[in-house]
Design an enzyme around this catalytic site. Sequence first.
Site, PDB file in Angstrom:
ATOM      1  CD  GLU A  56      -3.212  -0.637   2.074  1.00 32.76           C
ATOM      2  OE1 GLU A  56      -2.929   0.002   3.087  1.00 32.76           O
ATOM      3  OE2 GLU A  56      -4.330  -1.122   1.862  1.00 32.76           O
ATOM      4  CD  GLU A 113      -3.935  -6.030   2.782  1.00 34.70           C
ATOM      5  OE1 GLU A 113      -4.656  -5.233   3.411  1.00 34.70           O
ATOM      6  OE2 GLU A 113      -2.705  -5.930   2.740  1.00 34.70           O
TER       7      GLU A 113
HETATM    8  C1  GAL Z   1      -4.309  -2.552   4.989  1.00 36.99           C
HETATM    9  C2  GAL Z   1      -2.878  -3.024   5.127  1.00 36.99           C
HETATM   10  C3  GAL Z   1      -2.795  -4.292   5.945  1.00 36.99           C
HETATM   11  C4  GAL Z   1      -3.631  -4.181   7.192  1.00 36.99           C
HETATM   12  C5  GAL Z   1      -5.044  -3.831   6.814  1.00 36.99           C
HETATM   13  C6  GAL Z   1      -5.959  -3.713   8.004  1.00 36.99           C
HETATM   14  O1  GAL Z   1      -4.371  -1.202   4.688  1.00 36.99           O
HETATM   15  O2  GAL Z   1      -2.296  -3.241   3.874  1.00 36.99           O
HETATM   16  O3  GAL Z   1      -1.439  -4.548   6.249  1.00 36.99           O
HETATM   17  O4  GAL Z   1      -3.106  -3.193   8.022  1.00 36.99           O
HETATM   18  O5  GAL Z   1      -5.061  -2.605   6.146  1.00 36.99           O
HETATM   19  O6  GAL Z   1      -7.271  -3.409   7.613  1.00 36.99           O
END
Ligand code: GAL
Length: 691
Positions: free
Chosen positions: A148, A303
């Site tokens: 990110e 994710e």
């Molecule tokens: C994303 C990040 C992850 C984790 C996640 C939590 O932004 O890439 O590592 O922190 O959020 O929601």
Amino acid sequence: MSDDRKIIFGGDYFPEQWPEEIWEEDLHLMKQANVNMVSLGIFAWALLQPDEDTFTFGWLDKVMDLLADNGIDVCLGTSTAAQPNWLTQKYDDILFMRETGERPACGSRQTYCINSPSYRKAVRRLAKEMALHYKGHRALKLWHINNEYANKNSMCFCKNCEKNFQKWLKKKYKTLANLNECWGTVFWSEKYSNWKEINTPRASAGGRNATKLLDYKRFLSESFFTLYKEEYDVIRTITPDIPVTTNFEGDWSKFDHFLFRDNLDVASLNFYPNPSDLNSYKWAALRHSMMRSLLGKPFMVMEQAPSQVDWYPVNIAKHPGLMRLWSYQALAHGSDSVMFFQWRASKKGAEKYHSGMVPHYGENSRVFKEISALGNELKKVKDIADSKVNSEVAILLDNDSWWSVDSPYGRGTKSLDNEVFWSANGQPFPTVLVSYFGELEYYFNAFHDLNVPVDVIGIDYDLSKYKIVVAPLLHMIKPGLKEAVQDFVKKGGIFITTYFSGVIDEFVGVFLDGYLGPLKDVLGVKVEEYNPLPPGGKNRMLMTENAEGFRKDYGCSIWCDVAHPITAKTLAAFTDGYYSGAPSLTENKFGDGKAYYVATRPDRDFMRDFLSKILSEQNIKVSPLPEEVELVVRSRNGEDYNFYLNHGETEKHVKLPEGKYEDLLTGAVYENILHLAKYGVYILRTKERKS
Ligand code: GAL
């Protein structure tokens, strides 16, 4: 059709947070849930390189081998989003600098400056060591660079950035005289007589030079790309056969994502819609469409949360069925994966209240049961992998217009310092009620309400594959764009743009002799002045005799341009104000196509009627369905996969087009009517296949 087609299922895996005994259990549960890929090593730098000259891959080798032995693929993170403390301590240029001159403290991630030479050197070295070490490993199927970009460190104001900015400007403008001219520094006595005088655009006493602000944002945006490219090049040279990705957020305001498109093998998205918001599925549909359009092929959801996150003000759990529904929604819009942050909910650290695929409660939990059911169910839909969403409509997204309409620092939204930058601190603008992305989203949602798929593309993408191109708030017109739009319309395309478009050139200089500037010819109209409406202010659009298939009138708000048609027909006129009678909607025939200009923010009824009309003119299928029911179609080789998704909490009924359909998930055959249960997912293909 290849037999190894599959939907990728898994998540971020942090075995380093757990004793080795747990790894065996992890493997056992992964197999139970049909996990076939995990992302490893995303934040493991300190464990992989305990000091400048030592690399310790042993523990990761063990995990990689274990995963390979169990048939689970690895998306290997390069670990560079959180540098180790020894590196930060050793070099004083590592940490980024806030606008106030402070640097963040160690102890978190994304604390690095993207232009720090020491950070970049260390990143190249780690990437090289990792690529050499894991080259040829059975489990390695995908590289995952950093994590990110720009999430916390999107704006840096340190000396290195300043020096690099000056170099960047020299390359772009060649001479100071040219820079002064292009930036308009005659205004407020800003003239620069030495490159070294050009500082980073930190808060000043009042409004700042808009061209300088934009150039700084462009410079930082390119810096994110060149930083990525440093790792990409190292990895590509050593492991040319392994595809490379980096996971993007759904917020594209921080840098220009289109810069990455030629050096990204697969686009991947982290998507975190808020389960408390019933409209979250629309929010998600846009983000998925952006990610799909970036490379014009299936993307990956890298994710999402198995249940709640820990960073909204209130983090409600995803209620039973919602995680499954949103996972299928991602697939519907073109993802070939369903992945999560994270595999096992952390016991310690900043994110211990964030959900995991294996919650603190373990395998007997509701969440793990739902995860495991989904992982196994996905085996049934493997055929959809690599199929396409065919959009005939595109929306243009231009970061320069975005940053010029909303301050590069985010007008009216929280900046990285968690302060609100009022317009005087960023850049003055006629109204805080206009938002570039908000306008884009408004148009996207209007198509989405009709279940029409929309690609979101950069202004230099090929327009010829679309029948309708919409450019909301296309504030800046750069060289080449006028010709591209004209060519598109001449050949039969429909082009739509909105109020406050065509106002500035690439150097943020206003076009004189009527806004819409270079778009005047294709639109056949020019704008004399504008009148932003006060909060809650309304006007009306009265349809003229030129308009067919509309109601008598519609409401509008936020903004009214005062325009004069040149060759365009007025389809609607404002009813109120000193400009009553001025056009609020025009249509111009140009070659074989038409160009529309919308001088205001119309209400939703207008959007539905207007878009339905032009969609039907262009023979694009519209599928109006009950509220909260979404239909998205993926296709391959003449076979359609119709995803019917019920985002509502009550049962819905949909009239199916003629024919018999088979649900990929259950094998059930449907004809005439489909009853959709709460959060229901149905993937229908025609039962009698076309030969
Ligand atoms: C994303 C990040 C992850 C984790 C996640 C939590 O932004 O890439 O590592 O922190 O959020 O929601």
